[in-house]
Design an enzyme around this catalytic site. Structure first.
Site, PDB file in Angstrom:
ATOM      1  N   GLY A 234       6.417   7.053  -2.226  1.00 51.71           N
ATOM      2  CA  GLY A 234       6.555   8.019  -1.220  1.00 51.71           C
ATOM      3  C   GLY A 234       4.932   9.446  -1.730  1.00 51.71           C
ATOM      4  O   GLY A 234       4.478   9.187  -2.861  1.00 51.71           O
TER       5      GLY A 234
ATOM      6  N   CYS B 290       8.049   3.660  -8.175  1.00 51.70           N
ATOM      7  CA  CYS B 290       7.595   4.731  -7.691  1.00 51.70           C
ATOM      8  C   CYS B 290       8.118   6.153  -7.486  1.00 51.70           C
ATOM      9  O   CYS B 290       8.811   6.286  -7.922  1.00 51.70           O
ATOM     10  CB  CYS B 290       6.328   4.484  -6.462  1.00 51.70           C
ATOM     11  N   TYR B 291       7.967   6.445  -5.839  1.00 51.28           N
ATOM     12  CA  TYR B 291       8.462   8.277  -5.908  1.00 51.28           C
ATOM     13  C   TYR B 291      10.013   7.759  -5.983  1.00 51.28           C
ATOM     14  O   TYR B 291      10.411   8.619  -6.691  1.00 51.28           O
ATOM     15  CB  TYR B 291       8.111   8.973  -5.068  1.00 51.28           C
TER      16      TYR B 291
ATOM     17  N   HIS C  35       4.532  -0.965  -7.302  1.00 50.61           N
ATOM     18  CA  HIS C  35       4.738  -1.570  -6.121  1.00 50.61           C
ATOM     19  C   HIS C  35       4.901  -2.824  -6.201  1.00 50.61           C
ATOM     20  O   HIS C  35       3.804  -3.775  -6.788  1.00 50.61           O
ATOM     21  CB  HIS C  35       3.666  -1.067  -5.396  1.00 50.61           C
TER      22      HIS C  35
ATOM     23  N   GLU D 283       6.060  -5.055  -4.491  1.00 54.18           N
ATOM     24  CA  GLU D 283       5.341  -5.376  -2.669  1.00 54.18           C
ATOM     25  C   GLU D 283       4.239  -5.757  -2.367  1.00 54.18           C
ATOM     26  O   GLU D 283       4.116  -6.318  -1.996  1.00 54.18           O
ATOM     27  CB  GLU D 283       6.348  -4.644  -1.373  1.00 54.18           C
TER      28      GLU D 283
ATOM     29  N   ASP E 292       0.040 -11.695  20.104  1.00 51.87           N
ATOM     30  CA  ASP E 292       0.947 -10.519  20.955  1.00 51.87           C
ATOM     31  C   ASP E 292       1.976  -9.564  21.613  1.00 51.87           C
ATOM     32  O   ASP E 292       3.071  -9.948  21.920  1.00 51.87           O
ATOM     33  CB  ASP E 292       0.291  -9.069  19.648  1.00 51.87           C
TER      34      ASP E 292
ATOM     35  N   LYS F  21       0.970 -10.129  11.685  1.00 46.70           N
ATOM     36  CA  LYS F  21       0.849 -11.238  12.547  1.00 46.70           C
ATOM     37  C   LYS F  21       1.744 -12.577  11.996  1.00 46.70           C
ATOM     38  O   LYS F  21       2.271 -13.252  13.165  1.00 46.70           O
ATOM     39  CB  LYS F  21      -0.269 -11.741  12.048  1.00 46.70           C
TER      40      LYS F  21
END
Ligand code: XMP
Length: 518
Positions: free
Chosen positions: A52, A79-80, A175, A177, A232, A374
């Site tokens: 964050g 992280c945060y 991070h 991810e 989409d 996507k």
């Protein structure tokens, strides 16, 4: 299920995405909503604290409720999320300085090296003695909380990886991810296995949840959906139809700038395969009339965007009791508009979409794909049984062929362009290259050139072939066709399409070019 508490990181959705890839069900909830009552009701099997933008050193900065630490479930802080965990459990976090040794602000690639001890969530890590990770932090932990040990360090983050093995609390400064932490997924995998997830959640289950959520949101009201024929909006429409049946009406606006046979294909897919109520608004006369004599790219986009809204509104007004507007907004659209709106970036192109409509018409939004990327939308489309031909389609811009026809748009040019594009795409499919390419199309150039065919002189249009590879459309490389392929395609276009006597291949990457020509 797993709970992700969102402290506002730009990449929180990527955590969810990694977990979905591991077939683990998770939900993201903003920290403001996560109260003691919420936690006991949700009863998570594991919790992840996202990163964050705030600083835990600031009074009033976001916190999870203390009760999260006594639920007896594994927690991973990122992280945060790591800093907040350390501070709440009795460690110390300091504000970052930009230079100097030992615990400073750090942005970008870094290397973490292991500390002697072994940690199960690091199984498969450090095969080469170090791991590349992505750091993005101003503050840093200066003292770890009681019960924690260090398992990995980096030059600027001595406490890059820490854990309280007893309580199964894990805290990382980087991070895992993001793409730039190449082995990050492994860390998530180890974490969810340790938390007891077996990885049996599927896109089918996601579909069922999404359907339940749509039913709950919409109740017995009506929904309208602007359909472009792109993947989409098609997936959104079919999903919503599965949820609420005939309470959904789709409006397909044909602006006369579609590809060869596109309108028929889209309309028949929706009418024949799904029996979805569909208004086919053939407004090509209107659009082409207004575009007559317009050659400036931005003016084209603005004219098309405005007409689209007018036409959509006209048809939508005829649908009794519509309270919702459905859009196929994806996660990258959400995060880009959040992070860039009002920002200092310049407008390169005015993208045409139905933005502005909901407020104007007093409609509420239904956006069932908001949290997906996507490729996940494509997987969901498969789950819903959409034909592969639709699912794998290259993206097609809202303003359509208008922006592939630099200069003035004429019906003659559009006709030639449609035919050339169809030959080009046919070539790409025949050579088995369609799925390797992000997007391919022909642009018809506003010049005529001299040629010789048979014994005669020709004076016809030149065209440019474009094909790019890309991950998200933000950057792109031209596709490395073989010379044989290019030669064969040029010959076919010139032989089969009257009106073109010269073919070029566009080898510009993005940046500095853009994918479309306008
Ligand atoms: P550019 O040309 O900006 O395109 O490099 C990046 C991607 O966006 C698509 N594109 C659009 N899509 N409305 C859309 O829905 C638009 O106005 C628009 N303009 C460009 C383009 O086809 C490529 O995939």
């Amino acid at each position: 299920r797993l709970l992700i508490i969102d402290f506002g990181s730009q990449v929180t959705q990527l955590i969810a995405r990694r977990l979905r890839e591991l077939n683990v069900y998770c939900e993201i909830h903003p920290y403001q909503n996560v109260t003691d009552a919420f936690l006991s009701e949700f009863s998570p099997k594991a919790v992840i604290f996202s990163g964050g933008p705030d600083s835990v050193t600031r009074a009033g900065s976001p916190r999870p409720p203390e009760s999260v630490y006594t639920m007896g479930v594994p927690i991973l802080g990122i992280c945060y999320g790591q800093q907040v965990m350390m501070q709440q459990l009795g460690g110390q976090v300091d504000g970052g300085k930009i230079s100097g040794g030992g615990g400073t602000a750090e942005f970008g690639r870094a290397f973490v090296t292991p500390v002697e001890n072994k940690l199960s969530i690091l199984d498969g890590w450090f095969a080469d003695g170090k791991e590349q990770v992505w750091m993005s932090h101003g503050d840093h932990v200066s003292r770890i909380a009681p019960g924690f040990e260090v398992f990995g360090t980096s030059p600027n983050a001595p406490y890059a990886i820490t854990a309280d093995k007893e309580r199964n609390f894990y805290a990382v400064q980087f991070h895992p991810e993001v793409h730039h932490t190449p082995n990050g997924k492994k860390l998530y995998e180890n974490f969810v296995r340790l938390a007891g997830f077996t990885g049996d959640w599927t896109m089918g289950a996601y579909k069922d949840d999404a359907i339940a959520r749509i039913r709950e949101q919409v109740g017995d009201k009506r929904v309208i959906c602007g359909l472009s024929g792109g993947v989409d909006s098609s997936v959104a429409a079919v999903l919503i139809h599965e949820a609420i049946g005939d309470q959904l009406t789709c409006v397909f606006v044909d602006h006369g700038l579609l590809r060869l046979n596109e309108a028929e294909e889209v309309v028949s897919m929706f009418r024949d395969n799904y029996n979805i109520p569909l208004i086919h608004a053939d407004e090509s006369e209107l659009f082409l009339g207004e575009l007559d004599g317009v050659s400036d790219p931005e003016t084209k986009r603005k004219v098309i965007g405005k007409l689209f809204i007018d036409v959509f509104q006209k048809h939508a007004n005829e649908i009794e009791g519509a309270e919702f507007l459905a859009q196929g907004t994806l996660y990258p659209d959400v995060i880009e508009s959040v992070s860039f709106s009002g920002g200092p970036s310049v407008t390169i192109k005015s993208h045409h979409n139905v933005g502005g409509l909901p407020e104007k018409m007093g409609l509420k939004l239904v956006e069932p794909l908001r949290e997906l990327f996507k490729d996940e939308v494509r997987a969901l489309g498969r789950e819903l049984g959409l034909p592969e031909k639709f699912i794998g389609r290259h993206p097609f811009p809202g303003p359509g062929l208008a922006i592939r026809c630099p200069g003035e748009i004429t019906r003659e040019k559009l006709e030639i362009l449609r035919k050339a594009d169809a030959v080009y795409i046919d070539q790409i499919r025949k050579h088995g290259l369609y799925d390797d390419i992000w997007q391919a199309f022909v642009a018809i150039l506003p010049v005529r050139t001299v040629g010789v065919m048979g014994d005669g002189r020709t004076y016809d249009y030149a065209c440019a072939l474009r094909a790019v590879t890309s991950v998200d459309g933000m950057t792109a490389d031209y596709f490395p066709f073989t010379h044989d392929f290019l030669g064969e395609t040029a010959t076919r276009i010139i032989n089969e399409v009257q009106g073109i006597n010269r073919v070029t291949y566009d080898i510009t990457s993005k940046p500095p070019g853009t994918i479309e020509w306008e």
